[in-house]
Scaffold this motif. Structure first.
Motif, mmCIF file in Angstrom:
data_model
loop_
_atom_site.group_PDB
_atom_site.id
_atom_site.type_symbol
_atom_site.label_atom_id
_atom_site.label_comp_id
_atom_site.label_asym_id
_atom_site.label_seq_id
_atom_site.Cartn_x
_atom_site.Cartn_y
_atom_site.Cartn_z
ATOM 1 N N GLU A 193 -27.033 28.985 -2.274
ATOM 2 C CA GLU A 193 -27.535 27.446 -2.524
ATOM 3 C C GLU A 193 -28.164 27.580 -4.009
ATOM 4 N N VAL A 194 -28.315 26.220 -4.420
ATOM 5 C CA VAL A 194 -28.874 25.995 -5.738
ATOM 6 C C VAL A 194 -29.986 25.011 -5.630
ATOM 7 N N ILE A 195 -31.401 25.366 -5.794
ATOM 8 C CA ILE A 195 -32.229 24.590 -5.568
ATOM 9 C C ILE A 195 -33.151 23.962 -6.913
ATOM 10 N N ASP A 196 -33.913 22.931 -6.636
ATOM 11 C CA ASP A 196 -34.399 22.698 -7.696
ATOM 12 C C ASP A 196 -36.088 23.538 -7.564
ATOM 13 N N PRO A 197 -36.196 24.642 -8.654
ATOM 14 C CA PRO A 197 -37.233 25.312 -8.466
ATOM 15 C C PRO A 197 -38.745 24.729 -8.183
ATOM 16 N N LYS A 198 -38.628 23.489 -8.818
ATOM 17 C CA LYS A 198 -39.927 22.914 -8.412
ATOM 18 C C LYS A 198 -40.289 22.394 -7.168
ATOM 19 N N THR A 199 -39.219 21.388 -6.540
ATOM 20 C CA THR A 199 -39.234 20.572 -5.632
ATOM 21 C C THR A 199 -38.646 21.360 -4.249
ATOM 22 N N LYS A 200 -37.884 22.582 -4.723
ATOM 23 C CA LYS A 200 -37.355 23.671 -3.671
ATOM 24 C C LYS A 200 -36.216 22.744 -2.955
ATOM 25 N N ARG A 201 -35.663 21.556 -3.468
ATOM 26 C CA ARG A 201 -34.637 20.841 -2.725
ATOM 27 C C ARG A 201 -33.568 21.381 -3.172
ATOM 28 N N ASN A 202 -32.512 21.236 -2.400
ATOM 29 C CA ASN A 202 -31.143 21.679 -2.662
ATOM 30 C C ASN A 202 -30.298 20.718 -3.370
ATOM 31 N N LEU A 203 -29.621 21.170 -4.578
ATOM 32 C CA LEU A 203 -29.090 20.489 -5.416
ATOM 33 C C LEU A 203 -27.401 20.407 -5.174
ATOM 34 N N PRO A 204 -26.628 19.282 -5.563
ATOM 35 C CA PRO A 204 -25.382 19.262 -5.165
ATOM 36 C C PRO A 204 -24.655 20.177 -6.335
ATOM 37 N N GLU A 205 -23.394 20.486 -5.752
ATOM 38 C CA GLU A 205 -22.343 21.295 -6.585
ATOM 39 C C GLU A 205 -22.426 20.890 -8.146
ATOM 40 N N GLY A 206 -22.300 21.906 -9.105
ATOM 41 C CA GLY A 206 -22.038 21.534 -10.404
ATOM 42 C C GLY A 206 -23.484 21.284 -11.082
ATOM 43 N N GLU A 207 -24.686 21.076 -10.385
ATOM 44 C CA GLU A 207 -25.751 20.755 -10.811
ATOM 45 C C GLU A 207 -26.783 22.262 -11.086
ATOM 46 N N ASP A 208 -27.287 22.242 -12.157
ATOM 47 C CA ASP A 208 -28.011 23.602 -12.453
ATOM 48 C C ASP A 208 -29.358 23.794 -11.771
ATOM 49 N N GLY A 209 -29.544 24.679 -11.286
ATOM 50 C CA GLY A 209 -30.829 25.113 -10.731
ATOM 51 C C GLY A 209 -30.891 26.458 -10.364
ATOM 52 N N GLU A 210 -32.035 26.778 -9.486
ATOM 53 C CA GLU A 210 -32.192 28.263 -9.236
ATOM 54 C C GLU A 210 -31.166 28.367 -8.066
ATOM 55 N N LEU A 211 -30.665 29.946 -8.083
ATOM 56 C CA LEU A 211 -29.849 30.375 -7.201
ATOM 57 C C LEU A 211 -30.716 30.951 -6.033
ATOM 58 N N VAL A 212 -30.206 30.682 -4.864
ATOM 59 C CA VAL A 212 -30.980 31.391 -3.615
ATOM 60 C C VAL A 212 -29.700 31.898 -2.799
ATOM 61 N N PHE A 213 -30.001 33.062 -2.542
ATOM 62 C CA PHE A 213 -28.907 33.857 -1.845
ATOM 63 C C PHE A 213 -29.213 34.186 -0.283
ATOM 64 N N THR A 214 -28.629 34.223 0.872
ATOM 65 C CA THR A 214 -28.730 34.806 1.814
ATOM 66 C C THR A 214 -27.696 35.929 2.219
ATOM 67 N N SER A 215 -28.162 37.057 2.601
ATOM 68 C CA SER A 215 -27.087 37.961 2.830
ATOM 69 C C SER A 215 -26.803 37.758 4.399
ATOM 70 N N LEU A 216 -25.455 38.295 4.705
ATOM 71 C CA LEU A 216 -24.897 37.883 6.075
ATOM 72 C C LEU A 216 -24.288 39.270 6.487
ATOM 73 N N THR A 217 -24.260 40.413 5.833
ATOM 74 C CA THR A 217 -23.654 41.689 6.478
ATOM 75 C C THR A 217 -24.572 43.012 6.218
ATOM 76 N N LYS A 218 -25.725 42.771 5.588
ATOM 77 C CA LYS A 218 -26.723 43.854 5.214
ATOM 78 C C LYS A 218 -27.307 44.097 6.784
ATOM 79 N N GLU A 219 -27.737 45.622 6.733
ATOM 80 C CA GLU A 219 -28.163 46.208 8.099
ATOM 81 C C GLU A 219 -29.633 46.560 7.773
#
Length: 438
Positions: A264-290
């Motif tokens: 995801e990409v979020i606005d680092p201040k509001t923490k709201r998700n940003l649309p594709e192509g817009e710069d913001g803070e990267l947020v990752f969720t792992s899906l396969t780590k044990e």
């Protein structure tokens, strides 16, 4: 070379895989990690609340501070008997953030880095020169295991000893070189000092990361070595290198391993998700780590994401190269360090005052850091000039060693007299960047 069919999968198939794995991950952390049990309860969330990928946005964020607060093993989701490796990085409290891997995690990580190397131009049977540093940081061993998994002949030279680097490239004839861009440029300069024309080596591809680097730097590396230079992205809290990789065909955005990570990409201040192509803070969720699955990890890295079919044939989500940091992190030769981490180490030395500046400069294309810090007034009162000078030298040496031991970077320290550092009525000017943008 496309290693896995998933790299070209239709979006509907990818989203089904992601949702299934997200449900499993949320259930896994809810059952096994007290930290997530507490914050899920606080937000009135249960695993049953995850029925679509959009439900991810209802989950709480995880931050680097959460890793520090749960040092060393508080976020582990498996019994320690199943852990086969730990990696770590420095932290503001003087304690590192610790990440763990099971055997299955190492296998998965190796597969992903093999995929990344392949995206960047590596091929089985060829030789890879790995100039990333080995040790607690994930770069060296991450690329090493991925290279071996791909079936490449791996040269684990690590960083440093530049003459030896040049000699091994000349003798072993690798086709791929991996390292930080600044250090590879130093290798190039050593080649030129030795009368070797860098563009005549066997190298064809470079996989560079662990520090920001510009398009101009890419062109310099490509022209000097006659290679294709590609960016790799990863961070230890999420996995390590291999989270995303730029393809050598397009060199336009990094392909994210979407079957293993939701981005995801979020606005680092509001923490709201940003649309594709817009710069913001990267947020990752792992899906396969044990061992250490992570939910909505705020990376602090600024980038954008977008979905398109690439000229290489891959259909996975792309991310731009990192454009900056939400915070004021300093990156020295591939090692991340915050000014607050340095401040913590300064203040462990009783004779030093909390007045300091960090001076960034370039030395032979490598970033260097000088720390200028004041002595406390009481240390100089009544002392003669000769004694003060001896104290300044001794304290500088002590600080350099403390920073090296705890922040894992080599610095120059200069201890100055009280009142030497300019004061400010607003925010203190901590960082003075003397580097000329490349």
């Amino acid at each position: 070379m496309i290693l896995h069919e998933i790299e070209t999968a239709p979006q509907s198939i990818m989203e089904k895989i992601q949702l299934d794995r997200l449900k499993q991950t949320v259930k896994h952390v809810h059952q096994n990690v007290p930290f997530y049990q507490r914050i899920f309860k606080k937000h009135l969330i249960t695993p049953n609340d995850i029925s679509t990928l959009q439900d991810l946005q209802n989950l709480p964020f995880t931050t680097k501070q959460d890793l520090r607060d749960n040092y060393p093993y508080g976020l582990f989701a498996v019994n320690r008997k199943r852990i086969v490796r730990l990696h770590a990085s420095s932290g503001t409290s003087g304690k590192p953030t610790v990440v763990a891997y099971t055997k299955a995690d190492i296998d998965m990580w190796s597969d992903l880095v093999a995929r990344a190397i392949s995206i960047g131009g590596g091929k089985p049977g060829e030789i890879l020169h790995n100039a990333y540093g080995y040790g607690l940081f994930t770069g060296g061993l991450g690329l090493h295991y991925g290279s071996e998994r791909l079936g490449m002949i791996t040269v684990p030279v690590s960083g440093g000893n530049t003459f030896r680097q040049v000699q091994l490239i000349d003798d072993f004839k690798p086709t791929v070189i991996c390292g930080t861009p600044s250090y590879v440029l130093t290798i190039i300069e050593k080649m030129e000092e030795l009368g070797i024309i860098p563009s005549t080596t066997s190298l064809k591809y470079g996989i560079f990361g662990a520090e920001p680097w510009s398009e101009k730097m890419r062109r310099i590396l490509e022209n000097k070595l006659n290679i294709k230079a590609c960016d790799i992205y990863g961070l230890s809290e999420v996995l390590g290198p291999g989270v995303a990789q730029e393809c050598h065909e397009a060199q336009d955005g990094l392909h994210i391993a979407e079957d293993h990570f939701l981005v995801e990409v979020i606005d680092p201040k509001t923490k709201r998700n940003l649309p594709e192509g817009e710069d913001g803070e990267l947020v990752f969720t792992s899906l396969t780590k044990e061992a250490l699955p992570i939910i909505r990890y705020r990376t602090g890295d600024i980038a954008s994401i977008w979905k398109e079919k690439c000229v290489c044939g891959r259909t996975t989500m792309k991310m731009s190269r990192i454009k900056g940091r939400v915070d004021d992190m300093i990156i020295i030769r591939g090692v991340n360090v915050f000014p607050s981490e340095i401040e913590h180490q300064i203040l462990t030395i009783e004779e030093l005052a909390p007045h300091y500046q960090l001076l960034l400069s370039k030395e032979k294309n490598l970033d260097s850091l000088e720390i200028m810090v004041e002595m406390k007034e009481k240390e100089v009162n009544g002392a003669g000039e000769l004694l003060i000078e001896k104290m300044r030298v001794a304290l500088a040496n002590q600080l350099e060693q403390v920073i090296k031991d705890n922040c894992f970077i080599a610095v120059r320290a200069k201890v100055v007299l009280p009142g030497s550092i300019p004061r400010s009525e607003g925010k203190a000017v901590r960082i003075i960047d003397k580097r000329v943008p490349v």
